[in-house]
Design a protein around this motif. Structure first.
Motif, mmCIF file in Angstrom:
data_model
loop_
_atom_site.group_PDB
_atom_site.id
_atom_site.type_symbol
_atom_site.label_atom_id
_atom_site.label_comp_id
_atom_site.label_asym_id
_atom_site.label_seq_id
_atom_site.Cartn_x
_atom_site.Cartn_y
_atom_site.Cartn_z
ATOM 1 N N GLN A 20 0.845 -1.164 0.000
ATOM 2 C CA GLN A 20 0.000 0.000 0.000
ATOM 3 C C GLN A 20 0.888 1.224 0.000
ATOM 4 O O GLN A 20 1.953 1.239 0.597
ATOM 5 N N GLU A 21 0.435 2.272 -0.644
ATOM 6 C CA GLU A 21 1.232 3.471 -0.710
ATOM 7 C C GLU A 21 0.973 4.303 0.540
ATOM 8 O O GLU A 21 0.354 5.353 0.530
ATOM 9 N N VAL A 22 1.427 3.782 1.650
ATOM 10 C CA VAL A 22 1.294 4.451 2.925
ATOM 11 C C VAL A 22 2.618 4.316 3.646
ATOM 12 O O VAL A 22 3.548 3.699 3.157
ATOM 13 N N SER A 23 2.705 4.905 4.817
ATOM 14 C CA SER A 23 3.932 4.823 5.589
ATOM 15 C C SER A 23 4.000 3.455 6.240
ATOM 16 O O SER A 23 3.913 3.301 7.442
ATOM 17 N N THR A 24 4.192 2.438 5.423
ATOM 18 C CA THR A 24 3.986 1.069 5.860
ATOM 19 C C THR A 24 4.946 0.629 6.947
ATOM 20 O O THR A 24 4.564 -0.096 7.854
ATOM 21 N N ILE A 25 6.201 1.001 6.872
ATOM 22 C CA ILE A 25 7.172 0.512 7.843
ATOM 23 C C ILE A 25 6.861 1.093 9.213
ATOM 24 O O ILE A 25 6.809 0.369 10.210
ATOM 25 N N SER A 26 6.626 2.385 9.290
ATOM 26 C CA SER A 26 6.307 2.996 10.577
ATOM 27 C C SER A 26 5.028 2.432 11.161
ATOM 28 O O SER A 26 4.926 2.164 12.355
ATOM 29 N N GLU A 27 3.999 2.255 10.320
ATOM 30 C CA GLU A 27 2.720 1.797 10.822
ATOM 31 C C GLU A 27 2.746 0.311 11.168
ATOM 32 O O GLU A 27 2.056 -0.128 12.080
ATOM 33 N N LYS A 126 8.852 7.604 14.171
ATOM 34 C CA LYS A 126 8.620 7.158 12.797
ATOM 35 C C LYS A 126 9.916 6.590 12.229
ATOM 36 O O LYS A 126 11.000 6.768 12.790
ATOM 37 N N TYR A 127 9.809 5.923 11.085
ATOM 38 C CA TYR A 127 10.997 5.513 10.348
ATOM 39 C C TYR A 127 11.284 6.545 9.261
ATOM 40 O O TYR A 127 10.365 7.104 8.667
ATOM 41 N N GLY A 128 12.575 6.779 9.002
ATOM 42 C CA GLY A 128 12.974 7.703 7.953
ATOM 43 C C GLY A 128 14.250 7.242 7.271
ATOM 44 O O GLY A 128 15.088 6.558 7.879
ATOM 45 N N TRP A 129 14.395 7.634 6.003
ATOM 46 C CA TRP A 129 15.555 7.249 5.195
ATOM 47 C C TRP A 129 16.624 8.333 5.234
ATOM 48 O O TRP A 129 16.324 9.516 5.171
ATOM 49 N N CYS A 130 17.875 7.900 5.276
ATOM 50 C CA CYS A 130 19.013 8.818 5.235
ATOM 51 C C CYS A 130 20.099 8.191 4.362
ATOM 52 O O CYS A 130 20.555 7.077 4.636
ATOM 53 N N SER A 162 13.953 11.331 4.759
ATOM 54 C CA SER A 162 12.718 11.184 3.996
ATOM 55 C C SER A 162 11.816 10.189 4.696
ATOM 56 O O SER A 162 12.302 9.189 5.238
ATOM 57 N N PRO A 163 10.496 10.416 4.709
ATOM 58 C CA PRO A 163 9.578 9.439 5.308
ATOM 59 C C PRO A 163 9.774 8.059 4.700
ATOM 60 O O PRO A 163 10.259 7.920 3.576
ATOM 61 N N ASP A 164 9.401 7.030 5.444
ATOM 62 C CA ASP A 164 9.737 5.666 5.034
ATOM 63 C C ASP A 164 9.069 5.231 3.739
ATOM 64 O O ASP A 164 9.484 4.257 3.125
ATOM 65 N N ASN A 165 8.033 5.942 3.285
ATOM 66 C CA ASN A 165 7.419 5.575 2.009
ATOM 67 C C ASN A 165 7.972 6.397 0.853
ATOM 68 O O ASN A 165 7.418 6.382 -0.242
ATOM 69 N N SER A 166 9.084 7.114 1.087
ATOM 70 C CA SER A 166 9.671 7.951 0.037
ATOM 71 C C SER A 166 11.178 7.740 -0.093
ATOM 72 O O SER A 166 11.962 8.689 -0.012
ATOM 73 N N PRO A 167 11.624 6.498 -0.306
ATOM 74 C CA PRO A 167 13.074 6.278 -0.428
ATOM 75 C C PRO A 167 13.663 6.978 -1.638
ATOM 76 O O PRO A 167 14.833 7.369 -1.619
ATOM 77 N N LEU A 168 12.864 7.166 -2.697
ATOM 78 C CA LEU A 168 13.377 7.798 -3.905
ATOM 79 C C LEU A 168 13.777 9.244 -3.642
ATOM 80 O O LEU A 168 14.793 9.722 -4.155
ATOM 81 N N ASP A 169 12.981 9.971 -2.843
ATOM 82 C CA ASP A 169 13.306 11.361 -2.540
ATOM 83 C C ASP A 169 14.665 11.464 -1.869
ATOM 84 O O ASP A 169 15.420 12.403 -2.108
#
Length: 326
Positions: A20-27, A126-130, A162-169
């Motif tokens: 699903q296109e949501v913040s899946t890892i955090s949720e 939350k989870y975030g990408w770095c 970046s939020p966990d559903n936006s690794p591309l950003d």
């Protein structure tokens, strides 16, 4: 800022493990235990020298965390990137265990500070990408961030995730270090607490007042989590490393480019032609609750689906939706 609903979100089904296109890892992992262990997984092959050097454990297909992160990356990055491995921080050294305990202490402190506040309060993790350079990995995992990884400084001095559903950003802001296109993404637990809006062009380097713990570019739909340089070794806990092979020029996922979408206010207006006034009022209430952050985006979608049924919702989105453009 309005949220959007897309057809694949509806068609994915109700299974928690569906894409699903949501913040899946955090949720999905928001309530995960923070325990760590150096015990070997009998399914895991001998670690590579790269993983051993960093104190990491390679996760295999079939592992819940591996599969969730893999699907999340695949959905966000599309076919233009190859996911080579997913590794987990085992917190096996004295330094890394100290960082783990520090994060727990600050999480408890932030939770206590905001307990009882309107909107739920609490620590809000939350989870975030770095994205980080390969040569920085060992130092960051053992000792923490000595300085924020390279960024344009447009949101002040700090670590941007970046939020966990936006690794591309996150990935688009980095360059491959080698000719084979290898890049490294840390998936971190981020202690957001109470966030404040940070405008582009800010020179901020710490919270504007003791009330706040972090910054975001947008409260309703953040694209950047801003953790000030004063907080980045207490409010950020690197937990996973994803090794990716990516082309020099990254583009938006083709899957998302083709995906029909509708803003929720437009969707509600379209649904009013098919549903009773009482049902529309319930949907409007759910949408207001989401805007006020009383429920998550995925909860909003699920509640709307339970009222409309998937068949009607998919029909409306496909009939009236627009192509996503950037």
């Amino acid at each position: 800022m309005d949220y959007y609903v897309r057809t694949e979100v509806v068609e994915a089904g109700f299974d928690d493990d569906s894409e699903q296109e949501v913040s899946t890892i955090s949720e999905s992992c928001g309530s995960c235990d923070y325990s760590y262990s150096a015990a070997a997984d009998p399914r895991r092959p001998p670690s590579s020298s790269f993983a051993d050097e960093l104190g990491l454990m390679e996760l295999l297909e079939g592992d819940k965390a591996h599969d969730l992160i893999f699907r999340n990356c695949k959905s966000g990055l599309g076919d233009q990137c190859q996911i080579l491995s997913v590794l987990r921080n085992g917190f096996r050294t004295v330094g890394s265990r100290a960082k783990f305990k520090t994060f727990q202490i600050f999480q408890e402190a932030v939770h206590t500070k905001h307990a009882g506040e309107d909107g739920g309060g609490g620590a809000k993790v939350k989870y975030g990408w770095c994205a980080v350079a390969k040569q920085e990995l060992k130092t960051i995992l053992e000792y923490g961030f000595s300085q924020p990884p390279s960024n344009d400084g447009s949101y002040g001095r700090g670590l941007y995730l970046s939020p966990d559903n936006s690794p591309l950003d996150c990935l688009k802001e980095t360059a491959s270090e080698t000719e084979d296109g290898m890049r490294f993404l840390l998936l971190c637990r981020v202690l957001l607490g109470k966030s404040e809006i940070v405008p582009q062009g800010s020179i901020q380097s710490c919270p504007s007042s003791p009330e706040f713990d972090s910054g975001v570019d947008d409260l309703a739909s953040p694209k950047k989590y801003i953790v000030w340089s004063t907080h980045m070794n207490t409010h950020v806990l690197p937990e996973f490393l994803v090794c990716i092979k990516a082309p020099f020029n990254l583009t938006r996922s083709a899957k998302r480019l083709r995906s029909p979408w509708m803003a929720f206010p437009v969707l509600i207006k379209a649904l009013s032609k098919f549903l009773s006034p009482s049902q529309i009022l319930v949907i409007q209430k759910h949408y207001k609750d989401q805007q006020n952050r009383r429920i998550s985006r995925s909860e909003l979608i699920q509640r709307v689906r339970s009222i409309t049924g998937d068949k009607l919702l998919v029909h409306i989105i496909k009939a009236f939706g627009h192509k996503v453009q950037r």
